[in-house]
Each structure stands twice: as structure tokens, then as C-alpha cells.
Design an enzyme around this catalytic site. Structure first.
Site, PDB file in Angstrom:
ATOM      1  N   ASP A  18      48.963  76.971  51.102  1.00 41.89           N
ATOM      2  CA  ASP A  18      47.664  76.461  50.673  1.00 41.89           C
ATOM      3  C   ASP A  18      46.637  77.498  51.123  1.00 41.89           C
ATOM      4  O   ASP A  18      46.566  77.828  52.308  1.00 41.89           O
ATOM      5  CB  ASP A  18      47.389  75.104  51.353  1.00 41.89           C
ATOM      6  CG  ASP A  18      46.132  74.444  50.814  1.00 41.89           C
ATOM      7  OD1 ASP A  18      45.115  75.146  50.645  1.00 41.89           O
ATOM      8  OD2 ASP A  18      46.170  73.232  50.548  1.00 41.89           O
ATOM      9  N   ILE A  19      45.867  78.044  50.190  1.00 42.75           N
ATOM     10  CA  ILE A  19      44.976  79.157  50.572  1.00 42.75           C
ATOM     11  C   ILE A  19      43.835  78.707  51.493  1.00 42.75           C
ATOM     12  O   ILE A  19      43.137  79.539  52.047  1.00 42.75           O
ATOM     13  CB  ILE A  19      44.435  79.944  49.347  1.00 42.75           C
ATOM     14  CG1 ILE A  19      43.647  79.054  48.387  1.00 42.75           C
ATOM     15  CG2 ILE A  19      45.569  80.656  48.634  1.00 42.75           C
ATOM     16  CD1 ILE A  19      42.933  79.843  47.283  1.00 42.75           C
ATOM     17  N   TYR A 107      31.638  74.911  39.936  1.00 44.46           N
ATOM     18  CA  TYR A 107      32.769  75.842  39.781  1.00 44.46           C
ATOM     19  C   TYR A 107      32.259  77.288  39.695  1.00 44.46           C
ATOM     20  O   TYR A 107      32.763  78.179  40.385  1.00 44.46           O
ATOM     21  CB  TYR A 107      33.560  75.471  38.522  1.00 44.46           C
ATOM     22  CG  TYR A 107      34.612  76.477  38.118  1.00 44.46           C
ATOM     23  CD1 TYR A 107      35.820  76.564  38.787  1.00 44.46           C
ATOM     24  CD2 TYR A 107      34.382  77.366  37.055  1.00 44.46           C
ATOM     25  CE1 TYR A 107      36.779  77.488  38.417  1.00 44.46           C
ATOM     26  CE2 TYR A 107      35.331  78.296  36.681  1.00 44.46           C
ATOM     27  CZ  TYR A 107      36.532  78.353  37.356  1.00 44.46           C
ATOM     28  OH  TYR A 107      37.473  79.294  36.984  1.00 44.46           O
ATOM     29  N   TRP A 132      38.221  81.494  29.041  1.00 45.82           N
ATOM     30  CA  TRP A 132      38.892  80.667  28.032  1.00 45.82           C
ATOM     31  C   TRP A 132      40.408  80.968  27.957  1.00 45.82           C
ATOM     32  O   TRP A 132      40.957  81.255  26.892  1.00 45.82           O
ATOM     33  CB  TRP A 132      38.250  80.907  26.656  1.00 45.82           C
ATOM     34  CG  TRP A 132      36.831  80.485  26.523  1.00 45.82           C
ATOM     35  CD1 TRP A 132      35.902  80.355  27.512  1.00 45.82           C
ATOM     36  CD2 TRP A 132      36.140  80.164  25.287  1.00 45.82           C
ATOM     37  NE1 TRP A 132      34.693  79.972  26.985  1.00 45.82           N
ATOM     38  CE2 TRP A 132      34.807  79.857  25.629  1.00 45.82           C
ATOM     39  CE3 TRP A 132      36.530  80.127  23.939  1.00 45.82           C
ATOM     40  CZ2 TRP A 132      33.860  79.505  24.668  1.00 45.82           C
ATOM     41  CZ3 TRP A 132      35.590  79.780  22.987  1.00 45.82           C
ATOM     42  CH2 TRP A 132      34.264  79.467  23.344  1.00 45.82           C
TER      43      TRP A 132
HETATM   44  N1  LIG Z   1      41.444  78.649  32.683  1.00 43.36           N
HETATM   45  C1  LIG Z   1      40.412  79.400  32.320  1.00 43.36           C
HETATM   46  O1  LIG Z   1      39.902  79.318  31.206  1.00 43.36           O
HETATM   47  C2  LIG Z   1      39.847  80.422  33.286  1.00 43.36           C
HETATM   48  C3  LIG Z   1      38.724  81.168  32.911  1.00 43.36           C
HETATM   49  C4  LIG Z   1      38.213  82.111  33.790  1.00 43.36           C
HETATM   50  C5  LIG Z   1      38.813  82.325  35.014  1.00 43.36           C
HETATM   51  N2  LIG Z   1      39.880  81.568  35.375  1.00 43.36           N
HETATM   52  C6  LIG Z   1      40.489  81.816  36.681  1.00 43.36           C
HETATM   53  O2  LIG Z   1      41.811  82.316  36.470  1.00 43.36           O
HETATM   54  C7  LIG Z   1      42.682  81.827  37.489  1.00 43.36           C
HETATM   55  C8  LIG Z   1      43.863  81.097  36.859  1.00 43.36           C
HETATM   56  O3  LIG Z   1      43.342  80.012  36.099  1.00 43.36           O
HETATM   57  P1  LIG Z   1      44.308  78.931  35.427  1.00 43.36           P
HETATM   58  O4  LIG Z   1      43.515  78.178  34.443  1.00 43.36           O
HETATM   59  O5  LIG Z   1      45.594  79.590  35.050  1.00 43.36           O
HETATM   60  O6  LIG Z   1      44.563  77.995  36.680  1.00 43.36           O
HETATM   61  P2  LIG Z   1      45.501  76.690  36.817  1.00 43.36           P
HETATM   62  O7  LIG Z   1      46.445  76.587  35.684  1.00 43.36           O
HETATM   63  O8  LIG Z   1      44.612  75.539  37.147  1.00 43.36           O
HETATM   64  O9  LIG Z   1      46.332  77.072  38.109  1.00 43.36           O
HETATM   65  C9  LIG Z   1      45.711  77.160  39.346  1.00 43.36           C
HETATM   66  C10 LIG Z   1      46.772  77.252  40.396  1.00 43.36           C
HETATM   67  O10 LIG Z   1      46.118  77.282  41.675  1.00 43.36           O
HETATM   68  C11 LIG Z   1      46.885  76.509  42.557  1.00 43.36           C
HETATM   69  N3  LIG Z   1      46.068  76.005  43.647  1.00 43.36           N
HETATM   70  C12 LIG Z   1      45.082  75.089  43.592  1.00 43.36           C
HETATM   71  N4  LIG Z   1      44.613  74.847  44.824  1.00 43.36           N
HETATM   72  C13 LIG Z   1      45.308  75.645  45.675  1.00 43.36           C
HETATM   73  C14 LIG Z   1      45.281  75.845  47.075  1.00 43.36           C
HETATM   74  N5  LIG Z   1      44.439  75.186  47.857  1.00 43.36           N
HETATM   75  N6  LIG Z   1      46.153  76.736  47.603  1.00 43.36           N
HETATM   76  C15 LIG Z   1      47.025  77.403  46.818  1.00 43.36           C
HETATM   77  N7  LIG Z   1      47.096  77.264  45.485  1.00 43.36           N
HETATM   78  C16 LIG Z   1      46.239  76.391  44.925  1.00 43.36           C
HETATM   79  C17 LIG Z   1      47.424  75.382  41.706  1.00 43.36           C
HETATM   80  O11 LIG Z   1      48.569  74.863  42.326  1.00 43.36           O
HETATM   81  P3  LIG Z   1      48.931  73.285  42.181  1.00 43.36           P
HETATM   82  O12 LIG Z   1      49.164  73.075  40.743  1.00 43.36           O
HETATM   83  O13 LIG Z   1      50.125  73.140  43.041  1.00 43.36           O
HETATM   84  O14 LIG Z   1      47.726  72.569  42.689  1.00 43.36           O
HETATM   85  C18 LIG Z   1      47.743  76.075  40.400  1.00 43.36           C
HETATM   86  O15 LIG Z   1      49.052  76.580  40.414  1.00 43.36           O
HETATM   87  C19 LIG Z   1      41.829  80.939  38.397  1.00 43.36           C
HETATM   88  O16 LIG Z   1      41.387  81.706  39.487  1.00 43.36           O
HETATM   89  C20 LIG Z   1      40.651  80.557  37.518  1.00 43.36           C
HETATM   90  O17 LIG Z   1      39.514  80.253  38.270  1.00 43.36           O
HETATM   91  C21 LIG Z   1      40.417  80.620  34.538  1.00 43.36           C
END
Ligand SMILES: NC(=O)c1ccc[n+]([C@@H]2O[C@H](COP(=O)([O-])OP(=O)(O)OC[C@H]3O[C@@H](n4cnc5c(N)ncnc54)[C@H](OP(=O)(O)O)[C@@H]3O)[C@@H](O)[C@H]2O)c1
Length: 264
Positions: A18-19, A107, A132
Site C-alpha cells: 500500500d503506497i 482528484y 481518458w
Molecule cells: N483513467 C484515466 O483516464 C486516467 C487519466 C489520467 C491519468 N490517469 C492516471 O494513470 C494511472 C493509472 O490509472 P488507471 O485508470 O489505470 O487506474 P486504476 O485502473 O484505477 O488502477 C489504479 C490502481 O492503483 C491501485 N491502488 C489504489 N490505491 C492504492 C494504494 N493505496 N496503494 C497501492 N496501490 C493502490 C489500485 O489497486 P486496487 O485495485 O487493489 O485498489 C489499482 O490497481 C493513475 O495514476 C491515474 O491517476 C488515469
């Protein structure tokens, strides 16, 4: 992890580390002794962040600081995933890497504050802002639209938010290249081109050959707890200067849909 070949890659889940737990983060980093750490973990529920700001800052800002501190301790490089939501969306031309951050949501604030803290702690880290995201195997916009379109005659989709859809596979390739060239500083990495959510949905439904009607609606009609930027297209200038070109979002969507079909 699927994209990365030729090197040893260790993937860590939230259960393994957990980070928010600085001690545990340091332990796993010291164990793996990586050259690079790609920090994709985050609390990504944009609306959830509005009602749980403490959790959002603890994970997205303070958790990122924990990972950066551990990276620094073992001499690893760090790629931090950040977001188009650090901007307010008032521009009408693509956001440049040096444009002022002005997040409108909790966020977005967590990501903007994380960026500032990381640049202070580790000036040679690499901050990759993307937008996105979609990909096979997770909940994402195209997957939701395809599921809804299969069971409904019409869908209402927001038309007054513009951005660049980004295929996780293409983003992964860009991140791997950035690591291999030891890139530092802020980089924008999204698929090329932009659209509204409405146009994105129209393309998804039409590519799937579904007859579902897609109707444009305003953000006000689809009110959500967290405000979203009206325009969050990110300029690829720095990425291009580093010699990396991302394919168009339409091409990326085609490949996503083929891959989704293959794995279903
Ligand atoms: N989705 C978008 O459109 C988007 C856009 C811009 C930037 N981003 C960034 O890109 C990255 C990936 O996004 P995503 O949408 O692929 O994310 P995601 O599917 O929500 O995955 C996030 C991951 O972070 C893990 N996590 C959450 N809390 C944590 C903690 N306290 N310690 C360790 N791990 C933790 C989750 O694990 P659990 O499932 O076990 O909780 C999950 O595996 C993120 O940094 C996000 O902010 C995303």
C-alpha cells in the site's frame, strides 16, 4: 507489464504494498532494487475523491512521495502517472507542459500537489500526464458504452468536454521508451487527436456496428460530484521532441476493439 520485454519487471499490487505505508514501500523497493519505478497506482475515482479528500491526498500525493523517497534511496528513476485534470480546462488550444496548473477537482489537486512535491524531492523524476485512458481487462469508457449500447436503444453522452482518449497499450510503449532514454521532467503522452465524449461514443458504437442512437447532452444535464475540465487536450510537443509519436485515438480504438473481441 505485458508490453515490457527484455528486462526483469516486478509488478506490485496494492495488497503487496500500500503506497500509504512508507516503510513497506521502502522494503519492497529495496528488495527489488529496480532501475526504474513506474508509479501508476492511484485513487482514481474522480467523484469518490470529492467525498473522500483525505484518502485521495493520502494515496495520490503522500503515497507518491513515499514511492519517490524510496526510489531516491535506492537510486532508481521514477515515472509518475499524472493527469490532464491538473488543468482548469479554460484553454481552447492544447495544454503545454509549462502551462499553469489550476485543478478544479479534489482528484486534480491531489495530482497537481503530487507533481510539485515530487519535482522538489526528486527533480530528475519523469511526470507523464495522460488522459481518458482505456484498455482491455478493466472498466473503461469504451467498455461501458459497448455494454450499454448492447442493451439500450439510445445513449446520452456529454458533448461539452473535449480531450484525447488514450489506449493503455500505446501509453505503456511510450513509458517504456521514456524509461529507456532516462527521460526527466514533465511529458504529455496521449493518443493523437481529440474529441468530445459524445464523438468518442459515436465512434465506438459505429465501429461495433450497433444501431444504438447516441445523443449529445451537456455536462449540466449529467451533473457529477467532481467538475471536469471542458477542454483538456495535452500538447505532445515534448514527447515529439524526445522522438516519440503516439498513434491517433481512432486507430487505437480500432486495435482496442479487436483485442477486446479476441479476449472475450
Ligand atoms: N483513467 C484515466 O483516464 C486516467 C487519466 C489520467 C491519468 N490517469 C492516471 O494513470 C494511472 C493509472 O490509472 P488507471 O485508470 O489505470 O487506474 P486504476 O485502473 O484505477 O488502477 C489504479 C490502481 O492503483 C491501485 N491502488 C489504489 N490505491 C492504492 C494504494 N493505496 N496503494 C497501492 N496501490 C493502490 C489500485 O489497486 P486496487 O485495485 O487493489 O485498489 C489499482 O490497481 C493513475 O495514476 C491515474 O491517476 C488515469
Amino acid at each position: 507489464m505485458r508490453e515490457w520485454s527484455g528486462d526483469t519487471v516486478t509488478g506490485l499490487t496494492s495488497r503487496a504494498a500500500d503506497i500509504r505505508d512508507a516503510k513497506r514501500v521502502l522494503e519492497v523497493v529495496q528488495e527489488a532494487r529496480p532501475e526504474w519505478i513506474v508509479l501508476a497506482a492511484a485513487y482514481t475515482d474522480v467523484d469518490g475523491c470529492e467525498s473522500k479528500p483525505e484518502l485521495a491526498f493520502a494515496v495520490n500525493r503522500d503515497g507518491a512521495v513515499n514511492v519517490a523517497a524510496a526510489a531516491k534511496q535506492v537510486g532508481a528513476g521514477l515515472v509518475f502517472l499524472s493527469s490532464d485534470y491538473v488543468f482548469d480546462g479554460t484553454k481552447t488550444t492544447p495544454y503545454e507542459i509549462g502551462d499553469a496548473r489550476n485543478p478544479q477537482s479534489v482528484y486534480g489537486r491531489t495530482k497537481a500537489e503530487a507533481e510539485l512535491r515530487l519535482l522538489e524531492l526528486m527533480p530528475d523524476c519523469c511526470i507523464v500526464r495522460t488522459s481518458w485512458l482505456f484498455g482491455v481487462g478493466g472498466k473503461c469508457f469504451p467498455d461501458t458504452i459497448l455494454k450499454l449500447a448492447a442493451s439500450r436503444p439510445a445513449l446520452d453522452v456529454v458533448e461539452d468536454q473535449r480531450g484525447s482518449p488514450t489506449y493503455a497499450e500505446d501509453l505503456s510503449r511510450a513509458i517504456i521508451q521514456l524509461c529507456r532514454m532516462n527521460a526527466t521532467g514533465i511529458v504529455h503522452a496521449t493518443n493523437a487527436g481529440d474529441c468530445s465524449w459524445f464523438e468518442f461514443a459515436e465512434e465506438i458504437v459505429s465501429r461495433a456496428g450497433l444501431g444504438t442512437a447516441v445523443r449529445p447532452v451537456s455536462s449540466r444535464q449529467m451533473a457529477r460530484p467532481a467538475p471536469r475540465p471542458a477542454y483538456s487536450v495535452l500538447s505532445p510537443g515534448r514527447l515529439r521532441a524526445l522522438g516519440i509519436e503516439m498513434p491517433s485515438w481512432r486507430d487505437a480504438l480500432r486495435r482496442y476493439m479487436e483485442q477486446r473481441e479476441r479476449t472475450s
